[in-house]
Design an enzyme around this catalytic site. Structure first.
Site, mmCIF file in Angstrom:
data_model
loop_
_atom_site.group_PDB
_atom_site.id
_atom_site.type_symbol
_atom_site.label_atom_id
_atom_site.label_comp_id
_atom_site.label_asym_id
_atom_site.label_seq_id
_atom_site.Cartn_x
_atom_site.Cartn_y
_atom_site.Cartn_z
ATOM 1 N N ASN A 37 0.819 -1.204 0.000
ATOM 2 C CA ASN A 37 0.000 0.000 0.000
ATOM 3 C C ASN A 37 0.860 1.264 0.000
ATOM 4 O OD1 ASN A 37 -2.192 1.680 0.149
ATOM 5 N ND2 ASN A 37 -3.002 0.867 2.061
ATOM 6 N N HIS A 122 -14.861 -3.984 10.887
ATOM 7 C CA HIS A 122 -14.443 -2.667 11.377
ATOM 8 C C HIS A 122 -15.647 -1.751 11.519
ATOM 9 C CE1 HIS A 122 -9.947 -2.849 10.045
ATOM 10 N NE2 HIS A 122 -10.380 -4.020 10.469
ATOM 11 N N GLU A 236 -4.438 -3.936 19.657
ATOM 12 C CA GLU A 236 -3.541 -4.164 18.508
ATOM 13 C C GLU A 236 -2.520 -3.041 18.363
ATOM 14 O OE1 GLU A 236 -4.075 -4.103 13.654
ATOM 15 O OE2 GLU A 236 -5.791 -4.632 14.923
ATOM 16 N N GLU A 262 1.335 -6.880 11.709
ATOM 17 C CA GLU A 262 0.883 -6.737 10.332
ATOM 18 C C GLU A 262 1.964 -6.152 9.429
ATOM 19 O OE1 GLU A 262 -1.647 -2.674 9.801
ATOM 20 O OE2 GLU A 262 -2.506 -4.112 11.190
ATOM 21 N N HIS A 312 -3.616 -9.938 9.483
ATOM 22 C CA HIS A 312 -4.075 -8.703 8.859
ATOM 23 C C HIS A 312 -4.925 -9.038 7.641
ATOM 24 C CE1 HIS A 312 -3.848 -4.543 7.567
ATOM 25 N NE2 HIS A 312 -3.181 -4.837 6.465
ATOM 26 N N ASP A 316 -6.135 -3.184 1.795
ATOM 27 C CA ASP A 316 -4.882 -3.017 1.052
ATOM 28 C C ASP A 316 -4.288 -4.369 0.652
ATOM 29 O OD1 ASP A 316 -4.181 -3.746 3.633
ATOM 30 O OD2 ASP A 316 -2.465 -2.406 3.756
#
Length: 402
Positions: A37, A122, A236, A262, A312, A316
């Site tokens: 990304n 999310h 996290e 991640e 993750h 992206d």
């Protein structure tokens, strides 16, 4: 059997994806994700100029040997560009081998350890009230685990609060957006957020939160301790993990489970965290950690210390990585949870896939290989569009961690 050709396909169906397609002389092809990304073209150049010429004529069944060739043979090891390129090759080769065997990838890995894969979504809101509404929406969609992020009073453009809801994408077209950060305001607000979430939804829903590398170790310890009454599934990326020992300080002060990884590229990024049991979940993923071959090694080391996976899975990463991750998740004995951010309809059309969501779980499907392909005609409709992730500064102008 030989690798006859390999090529990179760059497409932007709402955001940029880099896909490697490897074709053999027997007509079998495999797909790998190489998306990094905000630095996509760096991996494109690494693949086209340095990796693909070395693949032509090699036996695609020799996955381990090719992995070692690309990792050891380059001399310049590790790093996100190198490991994303290796991951794309590795994922495509596993896809080819599973297709040759006529079985889903999870069967080639050793068979399923579970029937379905628990995922979290999310829920993002500009303020507390909107975040409560978004969590309720995800519960209505069937999610059993939800990451909650909210705008913080006195701050604008807070991490995790994007322009969309189900299709949150932080990268923006043009030069990087500059955002402001204030740790004190954040630390005062977050416990209140989770207090209200538990008051409204109780403790049957798993709740997660991402600090996104914003805190010092002692600040992270303070937050973890303040969140203990609300029984988070995990906190996290509490602090940057370049200094793995920093997590010892957090661990000494809180029992809130910790997740990180991640942005890790190899087992060496996580070795001390795992061996010293300073984390509870390792979040490395297929595309960032050198593919399935290397991710298995990380998961096996973690299993020795009762640390589980939590890969993750943001937007992206293309559906190719999601498909490969779900086959990995189905097999890996010490699975914890899988992040799942839904892709747009345009992305799904470019990457037809066998996996599907139902009532809080993803199912990888039973197609041979990892179950994801690329529609090149559809991909060609969406040319590359340069985009960057934001950057963050403190209120006095100091650069900070985004």
């Amino acid at each position: 059997m030989k690798i006859e050709r390999a090529r990179v396909i760059v497409s932007c169906p709402g955001r940029n994806f880099v896909t490697l397609k490897i074709e053999t002389d027997q007509g079998v092809h495999g797909i790998g994700d190489a998306t990094l990304n905000g630095r996509e073209k760096a991996v494109v150049a690494y693949l086209e100029e340095h990796v693909i010429p070395c693949l032509i004529g090699k036996d695609p069944r020799r996955i381990e040997d090719i992995w070692q060739y690309l990792y050891r043979g380059a001399y310049w090891r590790r790093g996100p560009v190198t490991m994303s390129a290796i991951a794309a090759v590795d994922t495509a080769l596993w896809d080819i081998k599973a297709k040759m065997a006529g079985m889903p990838l999870y069967d080639l890995l050793g068979g399923q350890s579970r029937d379905r894969v628990l995922v979290y979504g999310h829920a993002n809101g500009s303020d507390l009230a909107e975040t409560l509404d978004e969590v309720a929406r995800y519960i209505d969609l069937g999610y059993k685990a939800i990451r909650a992020q909210s705008g913080v009073p006195g701050m604008k453009d807070v991490y995790g609060v994007g322009r969309g809801k189900l299709f949150y994408e932080p990268a923006g077209i043009g030069l990087p957006q500059e955002t402001m950060w204030n740790t004190c305001k954040y630390l005062r607000f977050v416990p209140t957020l989770f207090e209200k979430l538990r008051e409204k939804f109780g403790f049957d829903i798993e709740l997660l939160h991402d600090a996104h590398h914003r805190l010092t170790p002692i600040e992270a310890a303070r937050l973890g301790k303040a969140l203990e009454p609300y029984a988070l599934f995990w906190l996290e990326d509490a602090t940057p993990a370049e200094n793995q020992e920093a997590f010892r300080l957090i661990r000494e002060h809180t029992t809130t489970p910790l997740a990180v990884g991640e942005i890790f590229n190899t087992i060496w990024d996580a070795k001390d965290l795992i061996q010293n049991q300073l984390i509870d979940y390792i979040r490395t993923t297929v595309v960032r950690a050198g593919g399935i071959t290397h991710l298995r090694r990380i998961a096996d080391l973690a299993a020795l210390y009762q640390i589980r996976t939590g890969s993750h899975g943001a937007t992206d990463l293309s559906p190719v990585t999601m498909g490969a991750a779900l086959h990995f998740d189905s097999w890996v004995p010490n699975f914890g949870i899988q992040e799942y951010m839904r892709h747009s309809a345009e992305t799904d059309a470019v990457f037809p896939h066998a996996y599907h969501f139902d009532q809080g779980y993803l199912y990888p499907g039973d197609a041979v290989g990892h179950g994801v392909d690329i529609d090149e005609a559809e991909a060609a409709k969406y040319p590359y569009n340069p985009a960057y992730l934001p950057v963050a500064r403190l209120e006095d102008g100091t650069m900070w961690n985004w």
